[in-house]
Design a protein around this motif. Structure first.
Motif, PDB file in Angstrom:
ATOM      1  N   VAL A 139       0.875  -1.178   0.000  1.00 36.11           N
ATOM      2  CA  VAL A 139       0.000   0.000   0.000  1.00 36.11           C
ATOM      3  C   VAL A 139       0.911   1.227   0.000  1.00 36.11           C
ATOM      4  O   VAL A 139       1.899   1.275   0.748  1.00 36.11           O
ATOM      5  CB  VAL A 139      -0.922   0.022   1.239  1.00 36.11           C
TER       6      VAL A 139
ATOM      7  N   PRO B   4      -4.478   6.814  -1.645  1.00 29.71           N
ATOM      8  CA  PRO B   4      -3.571   5.710  -1.986  1.00 29.71           C
ATOM      9  C   PRO B   4      -3.378   5.581  -3.493  1.00 29.71           C
ATOM     10  O   PRO B   4      -4.333   5.687  -4.262  1.00 29.71           O
ATOM     11  CB  PRO B   4      -4.286   4.480  -1.409  1.00 29.71           C
TER      12      PRO B   4
ATOM     13  N   GLN C  13      -2.821  -0.133  -3.812  1.00 31.58           N
ATOM     14  CA  GLN C  13      -3.624  -0.723  -2.744  1.00 31.58           C
ATOM     15  C   GLN C  13      -3.563  -2.248  -2.871  1.00 31.58           C
ATOM     16  O   GLN C  13      -3.968  -2.817  -3.886  1.00 31.58           O
ATOM     17  CB  GLN C  13      -5.079  -0.257  -2.852  1.00 31.58           C
TER      18      GLN C  13
END
Length: 531
Positions: free
Chosen positions: A331, A339, A342
């Motif tokens: 991540v 983000p 992920q």
């Protein structure tokens, strides 16, 4: 700054020896001048001539040793400045990529040029001058006591008062100096930014707007400089006025001693000469102290800047890949952002080809930058041969990266290929043939100059030279970030074939442009989507 002073201490010590001897001769000269005058008044011509000859000899010695002082003090200043600039440059190039990007290029240039030169002028040059002036003050003061203790006390008491002025306005001096240097950094950063976009400025015909913006930052810089110099001028004015008032008082006192009969004409002449010898040094010392006080925060800031670069890269470096690279539930998000990756998983095995594709902003380049330790993962882990990537400070020794923009130095083709390593010309010619640069594959062409960033070459030639350079480095892992960007279809197809012809390397290609018909040549194709 003590490090640079210590390294050049030999020159500094010789400078002190020379100025010490020169000062001794300069003080003795004042007594000889008085003796010559007294003997001349008394009509002793032979003795007058003898003392005049000695006076000339002492003058020659004073000048000779003063020359030695200037020579050694100059060597000291140059030596300190040379080491300082080397440390600045070393600090810059040793930083990791992300840390480097925290400042604009113009700010680094300002550190290397303006700030380093300011420290040279206001610190390194001031140190020998400080001792020069101090020696003169001490010896002249002693000589005044030898002449007459009353004149000595009056002179020293009055003429030392200007020394306190810089200390009284220390905070203002330091603030003015810091504001000026900060304004210079901002100015150079802007100028560097505008010059980098020269073509866009011309294309959009915005020269007048850019000049208007330049005028604003330039006016601010000059305003800060004016403030710094004005404060210095005020300090100098106060010390000068105090000094001249003190000089007048001492002159009156010496005249009174002559009228009392305590001083001869020669003694009066000596006293006036000593006052002249003392008043200018004390004025100079006040200015030197002002400079040293004002530059102190800048010296401390520069030491912190250099120390920050010297700490970069501490730890072990990855030198080889034995089995594989694994991304495990990685991540990552940039500071204060969403983000980018992920739960990203990827297994990369030694000696195979991998293509990472996907739309812009999906995290393709970010995945590569994590492998290069430009950033640390927010979650999950990256392992190399089972060892967490976080245990390595750098992976450069094992990997070669070719970015979208071809970076070439203003240097010969040979040096751009070898990166200043000792590689035989035969190897260079062979790899140039291999990447399809046959017109450069001869010894004479290796000496041709490539203009900065290869503006005298085509886009395809720039890409091929960068590829040839990467192949010559011969690391186990080859990373290509958007190698087909900004190329026409025909050139892009040739670059694709060149890349696919590379064997015995782990190759990671980041591209959303690779031909669909050639995707089967990769051992694995990973398609990313935006998180």
């Amino acid at each position: 700054m003590k490090k640079y002073q210590k390294h050049n201490s030999t020159c500094f010590l010789w400078a002190l020896v020379c100025i010490l001897i020169s000062t001794i001769f300069a003080v003795i000269l004042q007594f000889f001048k008085g003796d010559v005058l007294d003997y001349a008044v008394e009509g002793e011509s032979q003795t007058t001539i003898e003392y005049a000859v000695l006076l000339i000899i002492f003058i020659l010695f004073e000048v000779l040793f003063y020359f030695g002082y200037r020579l050694f003090s100059t060597k000291f200043v140059i030596g300190c400045t040379k080491l300082l600039k080397r440390d600045i440059f070393e600090s810059i190039i040793k930083r990791d990529y992300v840390d480097y990007k925290t400042l604009q290029q113009g700010e680094y240039i300002a550190k290397y040029t303006n700030e380093a030169d300011t420290i040279k002028t206001r610190h390194f040059q001031m140190l020998p001058m400080f001792w020069e002036i101090l020696f003169k003050i001490v010896f002249v003061s002693v000589a005044l006591f030898v002449l007459d203790w009353r004149i000595a006390l009056i002179t020293i008491g009055l003429l030392t008062t200007p020394l306190y002025v810089p200390k009284l306005i220390e905070a203002q001096l330091q603030k003015a100096q810091a504001e000026y240097l900060k304004a210079v950094e901002a100015n150079l950063a802007k100028v560097n930014d505008w010059l980098s976009g020269f073509e866009i400025i011309k294309n959009f015909s915005i020269e007048r707007k850019i000049l208007s913006k330049f005028d604003k930052v330039n006016d601010l810089t000059m305003e800060k400089l004016l403030g710094d110099l004005t404060l210095g001028a005020v300090s100098q004015l106060i010390t000068t006025l105090i000094s001249y008032l003190s000089y007048f008082v001492v002159l009156v006192a010496a005249t009174w001693l002559v009228l009392k009969g305590d001083f001869s004409a020669g003694d009066f002449f000596i006293a006036i000469g000593m006052i002249d010898q003392l008043s200018y040094p004390l004025l100079s010392l006040a200015e030197i102290i002002r400079q040293l006080v004002a530059i102190k925060p800048s010296c401390q800031s520069m030491e912190q800047f250099i120390a920050r670069g010297s700490r970069a890269g501490e730890g072990k470096s990855l030198t080889e890949l034995t089995r594989d690279i694994r991304y495990r539930n990685v991540v990552f998000s940039y500071p204060n952002g969403q983000p980018v990756l992920q739960n990203f998983n990827l297994e990369i095995q030694k000696g195979k080809r991998y293509l990472i594709k996907g739309p812009s902003g999906c995290g393709k380049t970010t995945a590569v930058n994590l492998l290069l330790r430009y950033y640390d993962v927010t979650g999950g882990s990256i392992e190399i041969d089972g060892v967490p990537l976080s245990e390595y400070c750098s992976t450069y020794d094992c990997m070669t990266v070719i970015r979208q923009e071809a970076v070439l130095f203003h240097d010969s083709l040979r040096n751009n290929l070898t990166m200043y390593q000792n590689i035989p010309d035969e190897n260079l010619i062979e790899v140039l043939h291999n990447v399809g640069l046959n017109k450069f594959a001869q010894k004479d062409a290796l000496d041709e100059i490539i203009v900065e960033n290869g503006v005298n070459l085509s886009g395809g030639e720039r890409k091929r030279i960068c590829l040839a350079r990467a192949l010559l480095r011969d690391t186990e892992i080859l990373i290509l970030d958007e190698p087909l960007a900004n190329l026409d279809d025909a050139t892009a197809a040739k670059i694709e074939d060149l890349l696919l012809s590379i064997k015995d390397k782990l190759m990671i290609v980041v591209s959303h442009q690779f031909s669909d018909t050639k995707l089967s040549c990769f051992d694995s194709v990973l398609t990313l989507q935006k998180v």
